[in-house]
Design an enzyme around this catalytic site. Structure first.
Site, mmCIF file in Angstrom:
data_model
loop_
_atom_site.group_PDB
_atom_site.id
_atom_site.type_symbol
_atom_site.label_atom_id
_atom_site.label_comp_id
_atom_site.label_asym_id
_atom_site.label_seq_id
_atom_site.Cartn_x
_atom_site.Cartn_y
_atom_site.Cartn_z
ATOM 1 N N GLU A 122 -0.322 -8.352 -9.721
ATOM 2 C CA GLU A 122 0.325 -8.868 -11.194
ATOM 3 C C GLU A 122 0.058 -10.492 -10.471
ATOM 4 O OE1 GLU A 122 3.796 -7.469 -12.645
ATOM 5 O OE2 GLU A 122 3.382 -8.817 -14.274
ATOM 6 N N ARG A 146 6.207 -0.841 -0.084
ATOM 7 C CA ARG A 146 6.919 0.019 -0.960
ATOM 8 C C ARG A 146 6.582 1.045 -1.154
ATOM 9 N NH1 ARG A 146 7.923 -3.863 -5.529
ATOM 10 N NH2 ARG A 146 6.804 -5.339 -4.403
HETATM 11 O O1 PRP Z 1 -0.546 -2.836 -9.975
HETATM 12 P P1 PRP Z 1 -0.564 -4.264 -8.912
HETATM 13 O O2 PRP Z 1 0.187 -5.387 -10.085
HETATM 14 O O3 PRP Z 1 -1.913 -3.902 -7.954
HETATM 15 O O4 PRP Z 1 0.465 -4.463 -8.175
HETATM 16 C C1 PRP Z 1 1.435 -3.179 -7.901
HETATM 17 C C2 PRP Z 1 1.095 -3.910 -6.511
HETATM 18 O O5 PRP Z 1 2.680 -4.740 -6.375
HETATM 19 C C3 PRP Z 1 3.419 -4.710 -4.937
HETATM 20 O O6 PRP Z 1 3.314 -4.942 -3.861
HETATM 21 P P2 PRP Z 1 3.100 -6.686 -3.087
HETATM 22 O O7 PRP Z 1 1.878 -6.246 -2.900
HETATM 23 O O8 PRP Z 1 4.625 -6.943 -3.733
HETATM 24 O O9 PRP Z 1 3.708 -5.837 -1.151
HETATM 25 P P3 PRP Z 1 5.424 -5.367 -1.210
HETATM 26 O O10 PRP Z 1 4.924 -3.570 -1.432
HETATM 27 O O11 PRP Z 1 5.203 -5.352 0.334
HETATM 28 O O12 PRP Z 1 5.846 -5.808 -2.073
HETATM 29 C C4 PRP Z 1 3.800 -3.323 -5.328
HETATM 30 O O13 PRP Z 1 4.604 -2.572 -4.483
HETATM 31 C C5 PRP Z 1 2.414 -2.923 -5.520
HETATM 32 O O14 PRP Z 1 1.894 -1.922 -4.840
HETATM 33 N N1 ADE Z 2 6.581 -6.642 -12.158
HETATM 34 C C1 ADE Z 2 6.885 -6.016 -11.311
HETATM 35 N N2 ADE Z 2 7.530 -5.941 -10.144
HETATM 36 C C2 ADE Z 2 7.899 -5.139 -8.925
HETATM 37 N N3 ADE Z 2 6.521 -5.255 -8.151
HETATM 38 C C3 ADE Z 2 5.500 -5.258 -8.618
HETATM 39 N N4 ADE Z 2 4.531 -5.416 -8.244
HETATM 40 C C4 ADE Z 2 2.984 -6.017 -8.892
HETATM 41 N N5 ADE Z 2 4.300 -6.368 -10.244
HETATM 42 C C5 ADE Z 2 5.512 -6.009 -10.277
#
Ligand code: PRP
Ligand code: ADE
Length: 200
Positions: free
Chosen positions: A125, A88
């Site tokens: 998370e 993202r």
């Molecule tokens: O602060 P944190 O607990 O580390 O979480 C944040 C991350 O989680 C999500 O990514 P995700 O790994 O789900 O990947 P995506 O963007 O491919 O959905 C979001 O886009 C952040 O990169």
């Molecule tokens: N609560 C949340 N919503 C969307 N993206 C996330 N990546 C990690 N935690 C998330």
């Protein structure tokens, strides 16, 4: 007389300042109206913030880029590169980099890049993952801002910072659209300022 004008200027912000503040507030309002909440996604107990409607609304997407651009021009005029996080962070990073006239570098999940890479394992998370960067993507001494859609526990941004530091480049700060304050992610990044547009 001049003294009085100066004093008035101190106590009453100029019309242009009031206008700028109002425009910024309108942009933040537009962005926050485009964020949806889903419960128990991707796993039970997670309150998921969905940024997809921002992408569907050209005014909201432009507002995100405007507010990031304004912040970076004011605070980090020395920035050399925007580094965006899979996936993202890729939706906002290249738009900002183009506005600023600097390059964009992706950090990807493991196994996506050809050629030599550096990698750092991390937890987020709702799971664990490994972040990778091409070995020649960032040069020693370059000044970098990292961008992502959301800061939750901070594991992902921490891993990205580690990758940049391994390349002897400098992380000036991180930019996120959303910060989930209750998860204290910024505590994982004590020496890196995090700028967020919307906080929950
Ligand atoms: O602060 P944190 O607990 O580390 O979480 C944040 C991350 O989680 C999500 O990514 P995700 O790994 O789900 O990947 P995506 O963007 O491919 O959905 C979001 O886009 C952040 O990169
Ligand atoms: N609560 C949340 N919503 C969307 N993206 C996330 N990546 C990690 N935690 C998330």
């Amino acid at each position: 007389m001049r003294k009085r004008v100066l004093l008035v200027g101190l106590f009453f912000p100029s019309q242009s300042k009031i206008f700028t503040t109002r425009v910024m507030a309108e942009k933040l309002d537009l962005i926050s109206k485009c964020i949806r909440t889903f419960y128990d996604f991707p796993t039970k107990g997670i309150v998921f913030k969905d940024i997809c409607p921002i992408l569907k609304d050209p005014k909201a997407l432009a507002a995100v880029t405007d507010l990031f651009e304004e912040h970076v021009r004011r605070r980090y005029p020395q920035v050399d590169l925007i580094v965006g996080i899979d996936a993202r962070g890729f939706l906002f990073g290249p738009l900002l980099a183009q506005r600023l006239g600097v390059g964009f570098v992706p950090v990807r999940k493991k196994g996506k890049f050809p050629g030599p890479t550096l990698s750092v394992a991390y937890s987020l998370e709702y799971g664990t993952a490994e972040a990778e960067m091409q070995e020649d993507a960032v040069s020693a001494g370059e000044k970098v801002l990292i961008i992502d859609d959301l800061l939750a526990t901070g594991g992902t941004l921490y891993a990205a910072c580690e990758l940049i530091k391994q390349q002897k480049a400098e992380v000036l700060g991180c930019l996120v659209v959303i910060e989930l304050k209750s998860l204290n992610g910024s505590e994982k990044l004590p020496s890196t300022p995090v700028f967020s547009l919307i906080q929950y």
